[in-house]
Structure formats: C-alpha cells, structure tokens
Write an enzyme that holds these catalytic residues in place. Structure first.
Site, PDB file in Angstrom:
ATOM      1  N   ASP A 272       0.851  -1.183   0.000  1.00 50.15           N
ATOM      2  CA  ASP A 272       0.000   0.000   0.000  1.00 50.15           C
ATOM      3  C   ASP A 272       0.883   1.226   0.000  1.00 50.15           C
ATOM      4  O   ASP A 272       2.009   1.170   0.490  1.00 50.15           O
ATOM      5  CB  ASP A 272      -0.849   0.037   1.273  1.00 50.15           C
TER       6      ASP A 272
ATOM      7  N   ASP B  64     -16.188  12.900  10.321  1.00 50.71           N
ATOM      8  CA  ASP B  64     -15.253  12.017   9.616  1.00 50.71           C
ATOM      9  C   ASP B  64     -14.098  11.672  10.562  1.00 50.71           C
ATOM     10  O   ASP B  64     -13.245  12.509  10.847  1.00 50.71           O
ATOM     11  CB  ASP B  64     -14.748  12.737   8.363  1.00 50.71           C
TER      12      ASP B  64
ATOM     13  N   ALA C  78     -13.664   3.365   0.485  1.00 53.70           N
ATOM     14  CA  ALA C  78     -12.657   3.246  -0.571  1.00 53.70           C
ATOM     15  C   ALA C  78     -13.342   3.160  -1.934  1.00 53.70           C
ATOM     16  O   ALA C  78     -12.778   3.569  -2.949  1.00 53.70           O
ATOM     17  CB  ALA C  78     -11.785   2.029  -0.324  1.00 53.70           C
TER      18      ALA C  78
ATOM     19  N   SER D 202     -16.351  11.406   1.320  1.00 55.50           N
ATOM     20  CA  SER D 202     -17.078  11.403   2.587  1.00 55.50           C
ATOM     21  C   SER D 202     -17.838  12.716   2.662  1.00 55.50           C
ATOM     22  O   SER D 202     -17.599  13.606   1.843  1.00 55.50           O
ATOM     23  CB  SER D 202     -16.100  11.280   3.760  1.00 55.50           C
TER      24      SER D 202
ATOM     25  N   LYS E 101     -16.596  15.761   0.190  1.00 55.12           N
ATOM     26  CA  LYS E 101     -15.180  15.993  -0.117  1.00 55.12           C
ATOM     27  C   LYS E 101     -14.618  14.632  -0.516  1.00 55.12           C
ATOM     28  O   LYS E 101     -15.121  13.587  -0.073  1.00 55.12           O
ATOM     29  CB  LYS E 101     -14.444  16.570   1.090  1.00 55.12           C
TER      30      LYS E 101
END
Ligand SMILES: Nc1ncnc2c1ncn2[C@@H]1O[C@H](COP(=O)(O)OP(=O)(O)OP(=O)(O)O)[C@@H](O)[C@H]1O
Ligand SMILES: [K+]
Ligand SMILES: [Mg+2]
Length: 676
Positions: A303, A340, A374, A379, A391
């Site tokens: 990742d 968030d 993802a 969100s 955003k």
C-alpha cells in the site's frame, strides 16, 4: 512477553535441551528422521557387539568398539540437542503465555442484563461488556463504544491502542486490558481457539508440520542414505569373497561417515530457528511454509499510505478554485469533516483551528453523515435542509457534481495536478453541484524506503505499489520511493486481480493488509501479513500477523525467509561435500586394515587405519554442535539475485565443505594417535 522474547538462550533452556537430547533417543521419535535413525540402529549394533563379542566372531578390540559406540551415541545426542535447543526458546515463550492465560471473569449480556461468568464458559456469538480496568475475556469485535486497550500482554508494546465499533480497528484480543472507557464485545471464538491459544501452539511448535521444501530435502537425504546403506552392505560379501576381513563396527563407521548426518542432524533445527527468528521480530507465522514462501517471493504488493508513506495524511492548505474564497471553502471542508473520524478528516478540523478559521457547526445538526469508503472515495454529510456536502478524490467529486448537472471549474484540474505532482493528495470539496476548491493532504515517504526497494530489486523482487490515490500523486510517490510499478485509483478488488495475474505467471506474491476488504487478497497471496490492529477477518485470512502492525515489515520477513532457505542450502552443500572428504579418509584406511600393502592409498598420512576411522567419526560427530550456532542464527545474508547467491554459496560451502574435514580429520588424527 517482549522481554521474554528478546531473552537469549538462558541456562534453563540449555538444561532442558540436554535433557531432551536423551528423551529424543526414543526410536519412535528417531524414526521420523531416517538419516539419524540409521545411525541409531548402527549404534545399537555396535553396543551389542561390545557387550556380546562372542556372537560376532573375532574383530577389533573391545576398546575400539566401545569408542565407536561412544562417538555414535554422541552423534545422536548432538543432533537431538540441536533440535531441542531450537525448540527451547519457543517452549519458554509458550510457558509464559500460558501463565498469562488465567481465567478471567466476564460480564455476559443475558436477557438484557449482565451476568458474571468465567471466560471459559463464553462461546462464539456471546456478548460481553468490559469496563475500565477489566481484562477482555476473549477474542472478539467491539460492537458498541470506544476504549483504549493495553495489549502489551501480546504485542509487548506498552502504549494503549484505541478500539472502536465499526471500521478496521474493532478487533480485540482476550487477555488484554481495557484502560479507559467501556465497550461491548461480541465474542468470535469458542474456548481453545483464541489468538493466545493459537500463539501458544505456534511458539510451542505443537503444530509444526514439515514444509514441502523440507519434505523434498528429506526425501533426497533418505535416498542418499539408502544408496550408501546398499553400498556398505554389499561391500561385506565382496570383501569376504576377496578374503578381506571387514569388521562390522568399521563398516558401520564408514556408513555413518558417508550418509548426510550433518544436515540430517541440523535440518529441523534450521526450520524451527527460522520460524523463531520471525517470532523474535514480533511476527506470528501460522506455518513454516509461510516463512519459506516469504523466502521465495517474486512480487511484493504494498500500500502507499501508511506503508511506503507515514500515512498520517494531513490537511496542510486550502486552495479555492474559480472565484471562490478561502473562508467559504474552509467552512464547507470543515462541515464535511465534522463526523469524519479518519485521520484525513480530523486533520481538516485541525487545520481550521491552526489557521484561526471559523465555521458554524450547527449547520450540520440532524444531518446524515456519509462515511468515507474506498469504493466512493468520498465522505461528507447530507444536511437536514436537503443540501449535500462532499469531499473526496478530485475525479470522484467531479463525476458526482457532473451527475447533478454542475459545471467543473476550469482551474480545478491544473490546481489538483500541482498538488499531486508534489506527491500530495488533493481532495475536492463540493456542495451539491458546485465545486469550491481543494484540500491539500500532505504525506511523506518514510526515510530509507529507497534503499530498501533497491535491496529488493537486487534480490530480484518486483514491487508494486497499490493506492486509491490519483495517478499523478501515485507516480510522484512511486518515483520518490523507487518502487517498480504502481496501480493508482485501485479498489480493494483490484489487489486480488493483480495477485492472480502475477500468480498465473508462476510468481509467488506477498502483501500486507488490515481491512476486512483486504481479507480475500490476503488469503489469495502466498504470503499475507495482517496487522494485529486490523480486523479479525484480515487476521484469519492471512498466514502471518504482525503484532507491531508495521506494514513495511513484510520486507524484513522476506529477508528472514530467504535467509532460512539459504541456510538450509548452504548446510546441505557443506554436509554432502564433507561426506565426500570423509570418504577419502576412511576408505583407504579400511582397506589398509585388511591389506597392509595398500598403505600407499593413505594420502592424508593419517597415523594408523584405526585412528583414521575414529578421527573421521569424531569429526563427523563434532561438526554438528559446531554448526548449531550457524543453523540457529542463519548464514550471513546479502541482498543479491538467487543465481549469484547460489554460485557464491556453492563456492563457500561446497569448497569449504571439502577442505575443512581434511584439516579437521588430520588434526583429530594427530591427537587420537597420541592417545591410542
Ligand atoms: N476521509 C476522506 N474523505 C474523503 N476522501 C478521502 C478520505 N480519505 C481519503 N480520501 C480519498 O480517497 C482516496 C482513496 O483513499 P484510500 O484510503 O482508499 O486509498 P489510499 O489511502 O490513497 O491508498 P492506500 O491506503 O491503498 O495506499 C484518496 O486518495 C483520497 O483522494
Ligand atoms: K556423515
Ligand atoms: Mg488508505
């Protein structure tokens, strides 16, 4: 735990290993190792001949037989000692884990109320409440609340970690302690199947199975043993026919010198020590096979965020687009982030505070929070007045706005690309069909990454960086870190596709992951390293768990796997080369014993035929304990391609394996000859 794990071989471990060396003489145990079992049978025959010399006709003196018997017995004990020593550290660790696994009382939810029950009565699906100061009674998932948990009993790490319902940080482990707040936990394992139980079984080696590589090598060693057994057994009648007297203890000595006892004695110790090295590193490997697979890896999938970069992507700047102004952009960025809980979301509010910017949080009242996913890469919040605030990734927000008939500001792309080409992540902020501007998320590549990827390249391992980020950011970070390939805008299912593609080309693939959506890919990969902080699903799918939850550790795990394979290869080469050398010491001696005129064959100028045989046998025995440190520690390791490594090792251990016994046997012969 931690201190225990780091502890080197203590007196206790040594004492137990000595004891176990004798216990392991049990023929039923010995049978599993055919090379050493042949030695054991030979030892027994020599013992019988020593006790009942009459039955076996004339032969060498009892003194010689007793000496051969003693050396053979030590050969067996040394080999057993190697294995027992390698097992020792794991056993000690298992003992300390068992001590920490005391019975805990649990507050089980029964008919809406709480009932105090012992943890051993908990079953999968039960729900318990754990409050501040209490031990978590079993493995499970937090279904309500948030708490900080001290996991040092398992990870050795003293700083508490946050566990909360939902998301990727909801898994808790039995035997860890809640240090603040209160959580409701759904138990995920029946008794005896917990993480600590599995850990005990692993470090204890109870479930240790031979790996395919080990089985293949064992077959080779057994075949060699069988061949030499046939050679030596047929030697006797031939010699008799030629009227040459060959004694059974001499033949047994010959056999033991020729069969690969060095590697036969050290083989399992090498495997156990390899797994142990991984454990010392705070990584739990579910099988030896996983550790070996790590050594054979061709492709590594990593990742970006949190593995290659620090991962605390922080909002560092607001960039309005078109004619929008900073204050409005900031306000809506903040509102979209009010609930968030991702580090990115929280950092937006922190940036607002740092810049002294104000916003009216009452706008968000009664709004519906849209969690970051993802899949959507966005969100935000749906306000009670009907307005929707989002955003997220520039591309996703652009599409979202366009789908509502909105126009895309002309400078959006350019400004987004500027951020991305610096390695940052641009997040676009929009209200309904209107884009206000960008948030600049900064992330930095971890130091030393370039060197590590360079090492991987030298080992011939291809690295692929996967990221949900846009192609430009991905390209910048990929270049900075020096990975070979990257996949941008990747969704979780893309990872599994890459793994399958690489595997279809015959490659072995390693990856790390922590989320539930990583689980299928972790299961598909040949080496899947899950983070201990991750979800139960991820940990169960993976074949390794990193207790420190450091995703870049996969690089070191691969190095340990390679070292294990190399150590085994090197010692096998050394062992077989050794046997060749012993052949030249013992065969001439044997025939000189029968036909004194053959003294010319004694090229090593050894004292006497008998001392030559004994010296070879002594060398054969003591080389095992001499190599134990190397077997346990692993051979020195430099990152280079497998081909180069093979050549280098063949030279060092093959050539060394022939020379060392000549010197060793000569030296022992000088001493033995003085003595007899
Ligand atoms: N809290 C958030 N709110 C809105 N958008 C976000 C948030 N976090 C990330 N994003 C956007 O979603 C994209 C994908 O994020 P995700 O976490 O899936 O991947 P990543 O962290 O970039 O990659 P990886 O973790 O695989 O290296 C990010 O590049 C960013 O544009
Ligand atoms: K041998
Ligand atoms: Mg991420």
């Amino acid at each position: 735990m931690q201190t225990n794990r780091k502890k080197s071989l203590s007196g206790d471990i040594l004492r137990n290993a000595v004891k176990d060396s004798f216990v392991k003489l049990n023929p039923m145990t010995m049978m599993k190792n055919p090379v050493m079992f042949v030695v054991e049978v030979g030892t027994l025959i020599v013992l019988l001949m020593t006790i009942f010399p009459g039955y076996f006709g004339t032969g060498q003196s009892t003194g010689f037989n007793v000496t051969v018997f003693a050396i053979l017995l030590f050969t067996l004990l040394f080999a057993n000692f190697a294995e027992a020593l390698a097992e020792g550290r794991g056993k000690a660790q298992a003992d300390s884990l068992k001590k920490s696994k005391k019975e805990i009382s649990a507050n089980k939810v029964v008919n809406g109320g709480l009932k105090l029950v012992p943890s051993t009565e908990l079953r999968k699906g039960d729900i318990v409440v754990v409050s501040q100061g209490e031990m978590i009674p079993g493995d499970g998932e937090v279904i309500e609340g948030l708490a900080s948990v001290d996991e040092s009993a398992i990870t050795g790490e003293s700083a508490p970690v946050i566990k909360e319902a939902g998301g990727d940080f909801n898994s808790v482990t039995g035997g860890t302690r809640v240090v603040s707040d209160k959580i409701k936990v759904r138990i995920t394992n029946d008794p005896g199947e917990s993480f600590i139980d599995r850990m005990i079984a692993l470090v204890e080696g109870a479930k240790r199975q031979k790996t395919p590589n080990e089985i293949a090598l064992n077959t080779l060693l057994t075949s060699l043993t069988l061949i030499f057994l046939i050679v030596v057994v047929t030697l006797a009648p031939i010699a008799k026919y030629l009227d040459i007297q060959l004694d059974i203890p001499v033949l047994i000595s010959l056999l033991v010198c020729l069969i690969p006892t060095t590697i036969g004695g050290l083989l399992s110790a090498i495997g156990i020590a390899g797994m142990d090295r991984v454990t010392q590193f705070n990584v739990l490997a579910m099988s030896g096979k996983a550790v070996e697979a790590a050594g054979d890896i061709n492709t590594m999938i990593l990742d970006k965020t949190g593995t290659i970069t620090f991962g605390n992507r922080m909002a560092s700047e607001f960039t309005p687009v078109d004619s929008e102004n900073m204050a409005v952009l900031g306000e809506w960025a903040a509102i979209s982030s009010l609930k968030d809980e991702t580090p990115e979301g929280r950092s937006v509010l922190e940036l607002m505070k740092k810049q002294g910017m104000a916003y009216d949080s009452s706008i968000a009242e009664d709004g519906v929070f849209i969690e970051f996913k993802a899949e959507t890469r966005m969100s935000g919040i749906d306000l009670s007045d009907g307005r929707k605030v989002r955003k997220g990734a520039v591309d996703s927000v652009r599409k979202w706005v366009e789908s509502q008939g909105g126009a895309v500001p002309s400078d959006l792309e350019l400004k987004g690309n500027t951020i991305a080409s610096e390695g940052g992540t641009p997040l676009a902020v929009a209200v309904d069909n209107h884009i206000l501007g960008l948030i600049y998320l900064k992330d930095t590549v971890k130091p030393g990454m370039k060197e590590r990827f360079e090492q991987l390249r030298r080992m011939g391992i291809k690295t692929i960086m996967c990221t949900g980020d846009n192609p430009l950011t991905a390209a910048t970070i990929a270049r900075e870190a020096g990975v070979d390939e990257f996949i941008a805008e990747s969704k979780p299912e893309d990872k599994i596709a890459v793994i399958r593609k690489e595997q279809a080309e015959g490659k072995l693939v390693a990856m790390t992951g922590d989320g539930t959506n990583d689980a299928p890919a972790l299961a598909q990969a040949d080496v899947g390293l899950a983070m201990n902080s991750g979800t139960t699903a991820a940990k169960e799918a993976a074949n390794m768990v990193d207790l420190d939850s450091d995703p870049s550790k996969i690089i070191e795990v691969v190095a340990i796997g390679k070292q294990l394979l190399m150590t085994r290869g090197a010692l096998t080469t050394f062992s077989i080369a050794n046997d060749v050398a012993k052949y030249f010491a013992i065969i001439p001696a044997m025939f000189t014993l029968a036909i004194p005129q053959m003294e010319a064959l004694n090229i090593m100028r050894l004292g006497s035929p008998l001392s030559a045989i004994l010296s070879a046998l002594v060398f054969n025995a003591i080389i095992i304990p001499l190599l134990i440190p190397l077997a346990m520690r692993g051979v020195g390791y430099k990152p280079m391609s497998s081909n180069k490594l093979l050549q280098r090792n063949l030279f060092i251990y093959g050539f060394g394996g022939i020379v060392v016994p000549f010197l060793g046997i000569k030296l022992i012969d000088l001493m033995v000859h003085l003595w007899i």
